[in-house]
Motif scaffolding. Structure first.
Motif, PDB file in Angstrom:
ATOM      1  N   LEU A  94      10.026  36.165  -0.084  1.00 44.91           N
ATOM      2  CA  LEU A  94       8.767  36.393  -0.788  1.00 44.91           C
ATOM      3  C   LEU A  94       8.237  37.785  -0.452  1.00 44.91           C
ATOM      4  O   LEU A  94       8.081  38.128   0.719  1.00 44.91           O
ATOM      5  CB  LEU A  94       7.762  35.323  -0.376  1.00 44.91           C
ATOM      6  CG  LEU A  94       6.439  35.306  -1.118  1.00 44.91           C
ATOM      7  CD1 LEU A  94       6.674  35.030  -2.603  1.00 44.91           C
ATOM      8  CD2 LEU A  94       5.541  34.234  -0.537  1.00 44.91           C
TER       9      LEU A  94
ATOM     10  N   ASP B  77       5.233  39.315  -1.309  1.00 44.46           N
ATOM     11  CA  ASP B  77       3.831  39.355  -0.905  1.00 44.46           C
ATOM     12  C   ASP B  77       3.459  38.014  -0.283  1.00 44.46           C
ATOM     13  O   ASP B  77       3.138  37.064  -0.980  1.00 44.46           O
ATOM     14  CB  ASP B  77       2.944  39.657  -2.113  1.00 44.46           C
ATOM     15  CG  ASP B  77       1.494  39.813  -1.737  1.00 44.46           C
ATOM     16  OD1 ASP B  77       1.201  39.981  -0.539  1.00 44.46           O
ATOM     17  OD2 ASP B  77       0.647  39.772  -2.641  1.00 44.46           O
TER      18      ASP B  77
ATOM     19  N   GLY C 156       0.841  37.215   1.419  1.00 46.34           N
ATOM     20  CA  GLY C 156      -0.568  36.878   1.264  1.00 46.34           C
ATOM     21  C   GLY C 156      -1.006  36.612  -0.160  1.00 46.34           C
ATOM     22  O   GLY C 156      -2.160  36.252  -0.402  1.00 46.34           O
ATOM     23  N   GLY C 157      -0.112  36.753  -1.128  1.00 47.50           N
ATOM     24  CA  GLY C 157      -0.467  36.571  -2.533  1.00 47.50           C
ATOM     25  C   GLY C 157      -1.037  35.209  -2.869  1.00 47.50           C
ATOM     26  O   GLY C 157      -2.108  35.092  -3.475  1.00 47.50           O
ATOM     27  N   PRO C 158      -0.360  34.118  -2.497  1.00 50.92           N
ATOM     28  CA  PRO C 158      -0.913  32.795  -2.800  1.00 50.92           C
ATOM     29  C   PRO C 158      -2.267  32.543  -2.140  1.00 50.92           C
ATOM     30  O   PRO C 158      -3.153  31.939  -2.734  1.00 50.92           O
ATOM     31  CB  PRO C 158       0.142  31.830  -2.256  1.00 50.92           C
ATOM     32  CG  PRO C 158       1.402  32.612  -2.201  1.00 50.92           C
ATOM     33  CD  PRO C 158       0.984  34.026  -1.932  1.00 50.92           C
TER      34      PRO C 158
ATOM     35  N   GLU D 236      -4.511  34.823  -1.328  1.00 51.23           N
ATOM     36  CA  GLU D 236      -5.523  35.635  -2.019  1.00 51.23           C
ATOM     37  C   GLU D 236      -5.935  34.987  -3.335  1.00 51.23           C
ATOM     38  O   GLU D 236      -7.118  34.928  -3.665  1.00 51.23           O
ATOM     39  CB  GLU D 236      -4.995  37.046  -2.283  1.00 51.23           C
ATOM     40  CG  GLU D 236      -4.802  37.876  -1.040  1.00 51.23           C
ATOM     41  CD  GLU D 236      -6.112  38.230  -0.368  1.00 51.23           C
ATOM     42  OE1 GLU D 236      -7.125  38.389  -1.074  1.00 51.23           O
ATOM     43  OE2 GLU D 236      -6.118  38.339   0.864  1.00 51.23           O
ATOM     44  N   ARG D 237      -4.964  34.492  -4.090  1.00 52.01           N
ATOM     45  CA  ARG D 237      -5.284  33.840  -5.365  1.00 52.01           C
ATOM     46  C   ARG D 237      -6.120  32.590  -5.148  1.00 52.01           C
ATOM     47  O   ARG D 237      -7.066  32.320  -5.892  1.00 52.01           O
ATOM     48  CB  ARG D 237      -3.999  33.513  -6.123  1.00 52.01           C
ATOM     49  CG  ARG D 237      -3.326  34.725  -6.715  1.00 52.01           C
ATOM     50  CD  ARG D 237      -2.194  34.338  -7.644  1.00 52.01           C
ATOM     51  NE  ARG D 237      -1.129  33.626  -6.964  1.00 52.01           N
ATOM     52  CZ  ARG D 237      -0.111  34.201  -6.343  1.00 52.01           C
ATOM     53  NH1 ARG D 237      -0.034  35.511  -6.304  1.00 52.01           N
ATOM     54  NH2 ARG D 237       0.830  33.478  -5.775  1.00 52.01           N
ATOM     55  N   THR D 238      -5.798  31.822  -4.119  1.00 55.06           N
ATOM     56  CA  THR D 238      -6.568  30.616  -3.822  1.00 55.06           C
ATOM     57  C   THR D 238      -7.986  30.968  -3.400  1.00 55.06           C
ATOM     58  O   THR D 238      -8.955  30.338  -3.833  1.00 55.06           O
ATOM     59  CB  THR D 238      -5.871  29.794  -2.723  1.00 55.06           C
ATOM     60  OG1 THR D 238      -4.568  29.454  -3.183  1.00 55.06           O
ATOM     61  CG2 THR D 238      -6.644  28.532  -2.406  1.00 55.06           C
TER      62      THR D 238
ATOM     63  N   TYR E 127      -7.825  29.559   2.744  1.00 52.63           N
ATOM     64  CA  TYR E 127      -7.128  30.837   2.922  1.00 52.63           C
ATOM     65  C   TYR E 127      -6.311  30.819   4.212  1.00 52.63           C
ATOM     66  O   TYR E 127      -5.132  31.165   4.220  1.00 52.63           O
ATOM     67  CB  TYR E 127      -8.136  31.982   2.940  1.00 52.63           C
ATOM     68  CG  TYR E 127      -7.501  33.333   3.164  1.00 52.63           C
ATOM     69  CD1 TYR E 127      -6.930  34.022   2.103  1.00 52.63           C
ATOM     70  CD2 TYR E 127      -7.468  33.907   4.422  1.00 52.63           C
ATOM     71  CE1 TYR E 127      -6.339  35.255   2.295  1.00 52.63           C
ATOM     72  CE2 TYR E 127      -6.882  35.143   4.627  1.00 52.63           C
ATOM     73  CZ  TYR E 127      -6.323  35.812   3.561  1.00 52.63           C
ATOM     74  OH  TYR E 127      -5.732  37.024   3.759  1.00 52.63           O
TER      75      TYR E 127
END
Length: 114
Positions: A9, A11, A13-15, A17-19, A70
């Motif tokens: 993966l 990024d 931290g992507g999931p 951040e989206r959450t 988060y």
């Protein structure tokens, strides 16, 4: 031939951040609805406490749960696991239905006394 890091993966931290952004948007929406309900109640000579409670509840709960989710998602993604929760969405939906029902009952009681 595939490289060993091809399925990593990019990024991490992507999931998370989206959450966090989704929780912030939802919280902001609840605060706005509460503020609009309080404003409407004030102009129509109804009690404003249900709108104020809804706005305060949305802001505080959104901040607390958003940060908690988060941290949980960052921890699980870094561990290589899936951050999906089987119980959070149904529990949140049931809780919000109960909150709306309680506020509706409160408004109904106030209207019956007028």
């Amino acid at each position: 031939m595939t490289r060993p890091d091809e399925h990593v993966l990019i990024d991490v931290g992507g999931p998370a951040e989206r959450t966090a952004l989704a929780w912030q948007r939802t919280s902001l929406g609840v605060v706005v609805v509460g503020a609009l309900a309080a404003r409407w109640s004030a102009t129509e000579q109804f009690p404003v406490w249900p709108g104020i409670v809804l706005a305060a509840f949305g802001g505080v709960i959104g901040l607390l749960l958003g940060r908690q989710r988060y941290i949980r998602i960052m921890t699980t993604v870094r561990a290589g696991e899936t951050p999906l929760s089987r119980y959070l969405v149904p529990a949140t939906a049931v809780f919000m239905v109960l909150v709306v029902a309680a506020i509706s009952v409160g408004i109904g009681i106030e209207l019956a006394e007028l």
